[in-house]
Design a protein around this motif. Structure first.
Motif, mmCIF file in Angstrom:
data_model
loop_
_atom_site.group_PDB
_atom_site.id
_atom_site.type_symbol
_atom_site.label_atom_id
_atom_site.label_comp_id
_atom_site.label_asym_id
_atom_site.label_seq_id
_atom_site.Cartn_x
_atom_site.Cartn_y
_atom_site.Cartn_z
ATOM 1 N N LYS A 72 -26.884 1.810 6.266
ATOM 2 C CA LYS A 72 -25.491 2.022 6.650
ATOM 3 C C LYS A 72 -24.661 2.213 5.379
ATOM 4 C CE LYS A 72 -25.934 -0.710 10.875
ATOM 5 N NZ LYS A 72 -25.444 -1.883 11.652
ATOM 6 N N PRO A 73 -24.559 3.454 4.915
ATOM 7 C CA PRO A 73 -23.857 3.714 3.647
ATOM 8 C C PRO A 73 -22.375 3.378 3.732
ATOM 9 C CG PRO A 73 -24.336 5.755 4.789
ATOM 10 C CD PRO A 73 -25.056 4.684 5.537
ATOM 11 N N THR A 74 -21.835 2.938 2.599
ATOM 12 C CA THR A 74 -20.424 2.569 2.517
ATOM 13 C C THR A 74 -19.809 3.138 1.250
ATOM 14 O OG1 THR A 74 -20.790 0.524 1.263
ATOM 15 C CG2 THR A 74 -20.900 0.370 3.678
ATOM 16 N N MET A 75 -18.470 3.177 1.236
ATOM 17 C CA MET A 75 -17.753 3.480 0.007
ATOM 18 C C MET A 75 -16.748 2.360 -0.235
ATOM 19 S SD MET A 75 -15.188 6.595 1.120
ATOM 20 C CE MET A 75 -13.971 6.382 2.420
ATOM 21 N N THR A 76 -16.519 2.069 -1.515
ATOM 22 C CA THR A 76 -15.559 1.039 -1.904
ATOM 23 C C THR A 76 -14.554 1.666 -2.854
ATOM 24 O OG1 THR A 76 -17.260 -0.671 -1.704
ATOM 25 C CG2 THR A 76 -15.265 -1.243 -2.923
ATOM 26 N N LEU A 77 -13.277 1.504 -2.523
ATOM 27 C CA LEU A 77 -12.202 2.112 -3.308
ATOM 28 C C LEU A 77 -11.717 1.157 -4.391
ATOM 29 C CD1 LEU A 77 -10.046 4.486 -3.509
ATOM 30 C CD2 LEU A 77 -8.591 3.005 -2.106
ATOM 31 N N TYR A 78 -11.596 1.687 -5.611
ATOM 32 C CA TYR A 78 -11.030 0.954 -6.744
ATOM 33 C C TYR A 78 -9.830 1.753 -7.239
ATOM 34 C CZ TYR A 78 -15.404 -1.682 -6.699
ATOM 35 O OH TYR A 78 -16.465 -2.468 -6.321
ATOM 36 N N ALA A 79 -8.636 1.247 -6.994
ATOM 37 C CA ALA A 79 -7.410 1.948 -7.363
ATOM 38 C C ALA A 79 -7.165 1.837 -8.863
ATOM 39 C CB ALA A 79 -6.228 1.375 -6.593
ATOM 40 N N PRO A 80 -6.460 2.801 -9.448
ATOM 41 C CA PRO A 80 -6.189 2.761 -10.884
ATOM 42 C C PRO A 80 -5.396 1.516 -11.277
ATOM 43 C CG PRO A 80 -5.673 4.915 -9.978
ATOM 44 C CD PRO A 80 -5.924 4.014 -8.815
ATOM 45 N N THR A 81 -5.762 0.950 -12.405
ATOM 46 C CA THR A 81 -4.979 -0.144 -12.984
ATOM 47 C C THR A 81 -4.055 0.391 -14.070
ATOM 48 O OG1 THR A 81 -6.775 -0.630 -14.537
ATOM 49 C CG2 THR A 81 -6.743 -1.870 -12.477
ATOM 50 N N GLY A 82 -4.418 1.548 -14.636
ATOM 51 C CA GLY A 82 -3.529 2.243 -15.552
ATOM 52 C C GLY A 82 -2.672 3.219 -14.769
ATOM 53 N N GLU A 83 -1.839 3.991 -15.458
ATOM 54 C CA GLU A 83 -0.979 4.959 -14.789
ATOM 55 C C GLU A 83 -1.828 5.983 -14.047
ATOM 56 O OE1 GLU A 83 2.640 8.136 -15.799
ATOM 57 O OE2 GLU A 83 1.839 6.797 -17.363
ATOM 58 N N ASN A 84 -1.557 6.166 -12.769
ATOM 59 C CA ASN A 84 -2.369 7.040 -11.925
ATOM 60 C C ASN A 84 -2.292 8.489 -12.397
ATOM 61 O OD1 ASN A 84 -3.765 8.303 -9.870
ATOM 62 N ND2 ASN A 84 -2.653 7.309 -8.214
ATOM 63 N N THR A 85 -3.460 9.065 -12.691
ATOM 64 C CA THR A 85 -3.536 10.450 -13.136
ATOM 65 C C THR A 85 -3.686 11.425 -11.965
ATOM 66 O OG1 THR A 85 -5.940 10.422 -13.350
ATOM 67 C CG2 THR A 85 -4.647 9.714 -15.273
ATOM 68 N N GLY A 86 -3.981 10.906 -10.781
ATOM 69 C CA GLY A 86 -4.251 11.745 -9.624
ATOM 70 C C GLY A 86 -5.712 12.112 -9.491
ATOM 71 N N ALA A 87 -6.496 11.863 -10.543
ATOM 72 C CA ALA A 87 -7.922 12.184 -10.493
ATOM 73 C C ALA A 87 -8.687 11.086 -9.767
ATOM 74 C CB ALA A 87 -8.475 12.354 -11.907
ATOM 75 N N ALA A 88 -9.791 11.469 -9.134
ATOM 76 C CA ALA A 88 -10.674 10.530 -8.458
ATOM 77 C C ALA A 88 -12.120 10.898 -8.768
ATOM 78 C CB ALA A 88 -10.436 10.541 -6.956
ATOM 79 N N ILE A 89 -12.967 9.892 -8.861
ATOM 80 C CA ILE A 89 -14.388 10.136 -9.121
ATOM 81 C C ILE A 89 -15.217 9.300 -8.156
ATOM 82 C CG2 ILE A 89 -16.282 9.816 -10.761
ATOM 83 C CD1 ILE A 89 -14.435 10.530 -13.008
#
Length: 315
Positions: A72-89
């Motif tokens: 049962k695959p999952t994803m876990t979100l880690y929000a930016p702690t620095g200024e948000n650049t808009g990029a996601a990986i």
């Protein structure tokens, strides 16, 4: 013992009798979210129930936690702690398609990316592959698509784009980063985005699964035994800009993996940057070592800036 040997011992459940077995959970404040609303496509029987094991050996002064029998695959979100650049990986941990090094090549990576203003999505994709013995050269991932994990990767990229506004992400700055087997998954998802690997399950599947940029760190399975490109990695001019890194003394996958992929990307006129170091071995992640390759994250940051995914660092 070389770092990769220690890591593989963990990932094939031989990390020692004192290893702790439990279920993997992200740190407080982060929640695993299923990526499929019901049963994932093409379900496979597994040798047991899902579990996590923390070994007794260490890399960079820390133990390694592996996760096994993921159905049962999952994803876990880690929000930016620095200024948000808009990029996601989206991050793909390695583990030979037998397990997932969830801290060494997962949470450690998110801890780094989020300080740079990048949203990190850690994917716990389906493992193991068949056959279950990692020593077997007949593993399907050598010359076949790693279909369940590729389905999981495509689905996750689409989910990220579908929730871009909610998560304050630029849908045109969604990248992937993977290690070892996860590096192969990076190559697969970067080159098979026109291939529909599963039937759409909800509106999120209308989104593109093509990454906007990709980082393959000590990737495996890309080169065949005669040093030709794996036919299941159909590089084209539409393959996203790619960063490749490997050590020349990588005795697990071999430096030819990076070289073959680089040549294919270059020949297709894909923007690509490759870094080869004489020493480093395999499965070092981001943990500090005495080898210069340990500073590779700074190179990756400069590269991401050069392609416009994150701002350039100050002086």
């Amino acid at each position: 013992m070389k770092p990769w040997v220690m890591a593989m011992c963990l990932l094939v459940a031989c990390a020692g009798v004192h290893a702790k077995t439990t279920l993997w959970e992200p740190a407080a404040g982060h929640t695993q979210v299923p990526i499929w609303p019901g049963t994932p496509p093409d379900p496979k029987s597994l040798p047991g129930s899902e579990y996590a094991r923390t070994g007794t050996t260490t890399i960079g002064g820390k133990t390694i936690t592996g996760v096994y029998n993921v159905s049962k695959p999952t994803m876990t979100l880690y929000a930016p702690t620095g200024e948000n650049t808009g990029a996601a990986i989206v991050v793909f941990p390695g583990g030979g398609f037998q397990g997932l090094a969830m801290d060494l090549e997962g949470t450690d990576v998110c801890d780094w990316l989020t300080t740079k203003g990048v949203t990190c999505i850690l994917l716990k994709y389906r493992v193991p592959g068949i056959p279950y013995e990692w020593q077997c050269d007949c593993r399907p991932h050598n010359l076949q698509l790693s279909m369940p994990s590729l389905q999981d990767a495509q689905r996750t990229i689409r989910l990220v784009r579908s929730r871009a506004a909610e998560w304050h992400i630029d849908p045109h700055k969604v990248g992937v980063l993977g290690f070892s087997a996860g590096g192969y998954l990076v190559a697969e998802v970067s080159t098979n985005f026109k291939r529909r690997t599963y039937a759409p399950v909800d509106p999120a599947d209308k989104e593109s699964s093509r990454p906007d940029f990709a980082l393959a760190i000590y990737p495996g399975h890309i080169a065949t035994d005669d040093d030709t490109l794996n036919p299941n990695v159909p590089v084209s001019h539409e393959t996203p800009p790619t960063f490749v890194l490997q050590a020349e003394d990588d005795h697990v996958d071999g430096v030819n993996q990076a070289q073959v992929y680089y040549a294919a990307l270059k020949n297709a006129d894909v923007p690509v940057e490759m870094h080869l170091y004489p020493h480093g071995g395999h499965a070092f992640g981001l943990r500090p070592t005495s080898n210069p390759i340990t500073h590779w994250p700074a190179l990756a940051e400069t590269w991401m800036s050069s392609i416009g995914m994150i701002p350039a660092a100050g002086p």
